[in-house]
Design an enzyme around this catalytic site. Structure first.
Site, PDB file in Angstrom:
ATOM      1  N   GLU A 168      -5.998  -7.022  -1.937  1.00  0.00           N
ATOM      2  CA  GLU A 168      -6.624  -6.944  -0.626  1.00  0.00           C
ATOM      3  C   GLU A 168      -8.076  -6.502  -0.770  1.00  0.00           C
ATOM      4  O   GLU A 168      -8.364  -5.522  -1.468  1.00  0.00           O
ATOM      5  CB  GLU A 168      -5.917  -5.935   0.287  1.00  0.00           C
ATOM      6  CG  GLU A 168      -4.522  -6.333   0.719  1.00  0.00           C
ATOM      7  CD  GLU A 168      -3.971  -5.415   1.796  1.00  0.00           C
ATOM      8  OE1 GLU A 168      -4.783  -4.799   2.538  1.00  0.00           O
ATOM      9  OE2 GLU A 168      -2.738  -5.312   1.907  1.00  0.00           O
ATOM     10  N   LYS A 189     -21.986  -8.073   8.647  1.00  0.00           N
ATOM     11  CA  LYS A 189     -22.835  -7.821   7.479  1.00  0.00           C
ATOM     12  C   LYS A 189     -22.516  -8.861   6.415  1.00  0.00           C
ATOM     13  O   LYS A 189     -22.015  -8.555   5.331  1.00  0.00           O
ATOM     14  CB  LYS A 189     -22.623  -6.403   6.961  1.00  0.00           C
ATOM     15  CG  LYS A 189     -23.009  -5.329   7.964  1.00  0.00           C
ATOM     16  CD  LYS A 189     -22.815  -3.929   7.394  1.00  0.00           C
ATOM     17  CE  LYS A 189     -23.235  -2.857   8.388  1.00  0.00           C
ATOM     18  NZ  LYS A 189     -23.033  -1.492   7.843  1.00  0.00           N
ATOM     19  N   GLU A 216       0.826  -1.203   0.000  1.00  0.00           N
ATOM     20  CA  GLU A 216       0.000   0.000   0.000  1.00  0.00           C
ATOM     21  C   GLU A 216       0.865   1.260   0.000  1.00  0.00           C
ATOM     22  O   GLU A 216       0.838   2.071   0.914  1.00  0.00           O
ATOM     23  CB  GLU A 216      -0.983  -0.011   1.176  1.00  0.00           C
ATOM     24  CG  GLU A 216      -2.040  -1.096   1.027  1.00  0.00           C
ATOM     25  CD  GLU A 216      -3.164  -1.008   2.046  1.00  0.00           C
ATOM     26  OE1 GLU A 216      -4.309  -1.329   1.700  1.00  0.00           O
ATOM     27  OE2 GLU A 216      -2.885  -0.629   3.207  1.00  0.00           O
TER      28      GLU A 216
END
Length: 352
Positions: A284, A291, A175
Site C-alpha cells: 500500500e 500534490k 495492517e
C-alpha cells in the site's frame, strides 16, 4: 490503505516525492537475482461500486475507457482486492464479498494482470486502529475461531480456484501491527495471533500451494516497529512467505514530506530481507491528489527503493485505490483528478 473506518474516506496517505531526477531515474541498477516480473500494482476494490454508481473513467486524452485499460496503459500489471466476510452494501465501507472478489479477480486475469487477495478477517475495514472480528464469529471460543479462519479462507480460495484464479499473493490480515480478530488475535496474545495466522496460511496453501502468503504491517519507514513485530512472529513460529509494508507519509505524525522518511523505508526493506530471509513488497502506498508532482516523485522513489532490495527480494509496489477519485470517494489520496482522468502521479509506474 484502509482508514475508512478511521475515516479514510477524506484523507489517506500522502506520499510526496521530491526526487532529484538525476538520482531517481538514472541510478537504479537491478538487483542481482531479480528475475521475476516486478509487480506494479493497484488496489482497486472500490471499482465495482464506482461503476455501478455511474462513474465514468477517462484516459489522459479524455477518451472514456475501461478503468483496467487505463491502468494497464500506465504500467499496472497486478491488482489487489480486499475481501470481507459478511459486508454491508455501503458504497464506502461495504461490498468486497467473496463473490464480488472472484468477479473482480476474473476481470484482472482477462487483462493479463496478476492478483493479490487481502483477507481482512472482518466485515469491514481492518487496520491498525480497528480489527473487529466478523459478527458471525462473535462469542466463539478460540478453538472455533481457528476453525472459522481456516474454513472461511479455504472457502474463498476455493471459489477463486473454481473461477480460474490462482492468486500470486494472499495476505493473512491487513495492517496487523496490533494483531487481528480482536481480542483473541491481539499482539498482546502473540501465541493466539500466530495460531490464527497459521490457520490462514494452511488454508491458502491447501488450495493454492504456489500463492505467496503475506503478513502486512503499516508505517513502512519504522524499522523498530517492524523488527519488534517480525521478531515476535519468528519466536511464535508464524508462517508466511513475504513481508508487506504500507507507506503513507501523510498518515505519519505531522504529515511530513516523504523526503524525510523515504531512506528509512529503503533501509527497512533491506533489513527485513536480510534479517528474516524473506521477500518484501510495498502493498500500500498513496499520496495527496492535490500534490501531483510530489506524489509522482514519491512513487518513483518508492519503486526504486523496492527494486534496489538485494537479491531481487523487492517484489513490487501497489498504490491503494488510485482510481478512487475524491469526487466519488471524498478520499484525498487517489491518483485521479476531478475530470475523471488519471493524474500525472500514475505515470510513475511507467518509469523503467
Amino acid at each position: 490503505m484502509i482508514y475508512f473506518s478511521r475515516i479514510r474516506l477524506n484523507g489517506v496517505a500522502i506520499c510526496g516525492l521530491f526526487f532529484m531526477v538525476v538520482c531517481c531515474t538514472a541510478s537504479y541498477v537491478p538487483s542481482v537475482g531479480q528475475t521475476q516480473p516486478f509487480a506494479k500494482g493497484a488496489d482497486i476494490s472500490w471499482l465495482p461500486q464506482m461503476e455501478a454508481s455511474g462513474y465514468k473513467f477517462y484516459n489522459s486524452q479524455g477518451k472514456q475507457q475501461d478503468c483496467f485499460q487505463i491502468l494497464k496503459d500506465h504500467g499496472i500489471n497486478a491488482i489487489r482486492l480486499r475481501t470481507w466476510v459478511n459486508p454491508s452494501q455501503d458504497n464506502a465501507s461495504g461490498h468486497c464479498s467473496k463473490d464480488e472478489t472472484v468477479v473482480m479477480a476474473q476481470r484482472a486475469k482477462k487483462w493479463g494482470m496478476d492478483v493479490m487477495i487481502d483477507f481482512h478477517y472482518s466485515d469491514t475495514w481492518a487496520d491498525p486502529g480497528k480489527q473487529q472480528k466478523p459478527a458471525a464469529w462473535e462469542g466463539h471460543p478460540f478453538p472455533q475461531l481457528l476453525t472459522d479462519v481456516y474454513a472461511y479462507t479455504f472457502e474463498v480460495m476455493t471459489a477463486l480456484k473454481k473461477g480460474g484464479i490462482t492468486p500470486k499473493w494472499v495476505q493473512v490480515g491487513n495492517e496487523t501491527a496490533s494483531g487481528m480478530i480482536y481480542p483473541e488475535g491481539s499482539t498482546a496474545n502473540w501465541t493466539g495471533l500466530a495460531q490464527l495466522i497459521n490457520k490462514g496460511y494452511d488454508a491458502i496453501k491447501a488450495v493454492s500451494p504456489t500463492s505467496k502468503v503475506i503478513l502486512h504491517v503499516d508505517q513502512g519507514n519504522n524499522i523498530p516497529r517492524f523488527r519488534a513485530w517480525f521478531d515476535s512472529a519468528q519466536v511464535h513460529k508464524a508462517r508466511y512467505d513475504v513481508i508487506g509494508l504500507s507507506y503513507y507519509p501523510y498518515w505519519l505524525t505531522g504529515s511530513p514530506d516523504y523526503t524525510l522518511s523515504i531512506d528509512d523505508l529503503g533501509k527497512n526493506m533491506n533489513d527485513l530481507a536480510a534479517r528474516y530471509g524473506k521477500e518484501v513488497m510495498v502493498v500500500e502506498v498513496g499520496g495527496e491528489d492535490t500534490k501531483v508532482q510530489n506524489t509522482y516523485d514519491m512513487l518513483v522513489a518508492v519503486l526504486q527503493r523496492t527494486k534496489a532490495v538485494p537479491n531481487g527480494k523487492g517484489l513490487g509496489v501497489f498504490y491503494w485505490e488510485p482510481e478512487g477519485a475524491r469526487s466519488w470517494s471524498q478520499y484525498n489520496l487517489s491518483a485521479w483528478g476531478p475530470d475523471g482522468r488519471p493524474t500525472k502521479a500514475l505515470d510513475a509506474f511507467l518509469v523503467p
